[in-house]
Motif scaffolding. Structure first.
Motif, PDB file in Angstrom:
ATOM      1  N   LEU A  48      80.777  28.304 -43.113  1.00 37.49           N
ATOM      2  CA  LEU A  48      82.156  28.605 -43.206  1.00 37.49           C
ATOM      3  C   LEU A  48      82.822  29.245 -41.970  1.00 37.49           C
ATOM      4  O   LEU A  48      82.259  30.251 -41.537  1.00 37.49           O
ATOM      5  N   ALA A  68      84.817  28.594 -51.318  1.00 36.94           N
ATOM      6  CA  ALA A  68      84.727  29.280 -50.161  1.00 36.94           C
ATOM      7  C   ALA A  68      85.377  30.761 -50.271  1.00 36.94           C
ATOM      8  O   ALA A  68      84.564  31.579 -49.664  1.00 36.94           O
ATOM      9  N   LEU A  89      90.509  29.541 -43.603  1.00 36.85           N
ATOM     10  CA  LEU A  89      89.304  28.646 -43.388  1.00 36.85           C
ATOM     11  C   LEU A  89      89.679  27.510 -42.462  1.00 36.85           C
ATOM     12  O   LEU A  89      90.513  26.927 -42.445  1.00 36.85           O
ATOM     13  N   ARG A 143      84.307  23.812 -42.419  1.00 40.26           N
ATOM     14  CA  ARG A 143      83.295  23.849 -43.376  1.00 40.26           C
ATOM     15  C   ARG A 143      82.424  22.908 -43.458  1.00 40.26           C
ATOM     16  O   ARG A 143      82.616  21.675 -43.294  1.00 40.26           O
TER      17      ARG A 143
END
Length: 396
Positions: free
Chosen positions: A187, A243, A259, A262
């Motif tokens: 991540l 996440a 984020l 990913r």
């Protein structure tokens, strides 16, 4: 040189383009065959060790990499509560390298730097949208067969075409090893973890029996890697909730990190049964893959390419017998099994140590190594892959 046929390099990733740059520097023409429409923009690996930077410096690529990357002079091991287990300063390696640090620089930057450098040099050619499906050794030359049926002749083939290598499969070379049951989730976030974790180094590994992880800063973002248990469905890992739950375990009370990227991938420990079959040669992920703890996969691939070209150039110029290519196999396959595979497996075992005795053993070993300059130097010689290069040079 046999008919002035170019060396065919399959794959325009970092390993393929390092091999191309090294061959062109030796005055040997190359044709790179890349399956994609352009140089890849995938982030993938981002750690470059000191000896790798020395090699890339010799090819003219290191200064621009350093400009675009981020120096990581400190390596830390921590516990889940953020307490420090041990800290190592790569500066202690200044006696053996021109680059006493880890460089965090996404691999796509290296491939672009090398491609730009090579375009101005005679002997370099690259063909995109050239998916190789077969590689044939005719004894005195080779042939790459493309997906559309096109056949391209060369003097040798270097398969730098990744873990699913068509070159390796064409040569009938086994890819021996195993796949870890868990997957790894990466991540990326623009949040600066150093702003909430005092003294956090740009390269920090967290040991924990339930869920180890590591934090790695690259230009503009931090990358966090977590193991994902085999029973967790892929679809679940793709959710923002999953996440956030991983992020929440980094620091209690925080899960609101933005984020940006990913990636979930399966992790393997595999080594080709040989790195050479006649005029078909393997390097990088086509020859070996391992878990990313320690950043040894990409670096080992660069070391393959440099080692191979040094020998292949002499063979092509008639200065050495083809048997020297068997030494490439003995050296690079030997240290891959002896050092890289063993070290990356041990790195994972250290971080996920389950019993109190195993955890204490890891903490004590790291603390002892970090507290003594001579032991710290010896430890970083292994972590930076200098020991594996020294060992390879000893293999006849």
């Amino acid at each position: 040189m046999p008919g002035n046929k170019p060396v065919l390099i399959i794959g325009a990733g970092p390993v393929g383009l390092v091999a191309a740059a090294a061959l062109v520097r030796e005055g040997i023409p190359v044709l790179v065959l890349e399956a994609g429409p352009t140089i890849s923009t995938e982030m993938r690996a981002s750690t470059f060790h000191a000896p790798t930077l020395d090699m890339l410096d010799d090819l003219g690529a290191a200064p621009e990499m350093i400009r675009q990357g981020l120096k990581g002079p400190i390596l830390q091991y921590r516990q889940r509560d953020h307490s420090l287990i041990a800290e190592f300063d790569f500066g202690i390696l200044a006696d053996v390298t021109r680059h006493p640090f880890r460089l965090q620089c996404e691999q796509f930057k290296l491939t672009r730097i090398l491609h730009d450098l090579l375009q101005t040099r005679p002997g370099y050619a690259i063909r995109f949208n050239a998916q190789v499906t077969d590689a044939i050794d005719h004894g005195d030359h080779v042939e790459a067969v493309l997906e559309d049926g096109t056949r391209i002749q060369g003097s040798y083939i270097i398969g730098a075409d990744g873990a699913r290598s068509a070159v390796r499969k064409s040569a009938g070379i086994e890819f021996e090893g195993f796949t870890w049951p868990e997957r790894f989730l990466v991540l990326s976030t623009e949040f600066d973890f150093a702003s909430i974790i005092p003294g956090l180094a740009d390269v920090s590994y967290y040991a924990d029996p339930e869920e180890w992880f590591f934090l790695l800063r690259v230009p503009g973002v931090w990358r966090a890697m977590f193991p994902v248990a085999a029973e967790v469905p892929d679809e679940e890992t793709e959710t923002d909730e999953f996440a956030r739950a991983r992020f929440a375990r980094i620091l209690a009370g925080r899960d609101d990190y933005p984020l940006k990227h990913r990636t979930l991938y399966r992790v393997h420990q595999r080594v080709a049964s040989t790195f050479r079959k006649g005029r078909l040669l393997l390097a990088g992920d086509a020859a070996h893959i391992n878990n990313p703890l320690g950043g040894m996969g990409l670096n080992g691939g660069v070391h393959d390419a440099v080692n191979l070209v040094e020998k292949l150039a002499r063979v092509i110029r008639g200065e050495a017998d083809e048997a020297v290519l068997d030494r490439y196999d003995r050296q690079r396959r030997g240290v891959t099994v002896e050092h890289v595979q063993r070290q990356t497996i041990q790195n994972k075992k250290n971080l996920e140590a389950k019993t109190p005795e195993e955890q204490a053993d890891f903490r004590n070993r790291m603390a002892e190594a970090a507290s003594d300059p001579a032991k710290a130097h010896a430890y970083l010689m292994g972590m930076s892959m200098m020991n594996s290069l020294k060992r390879a040079a000893e293999i006849e």
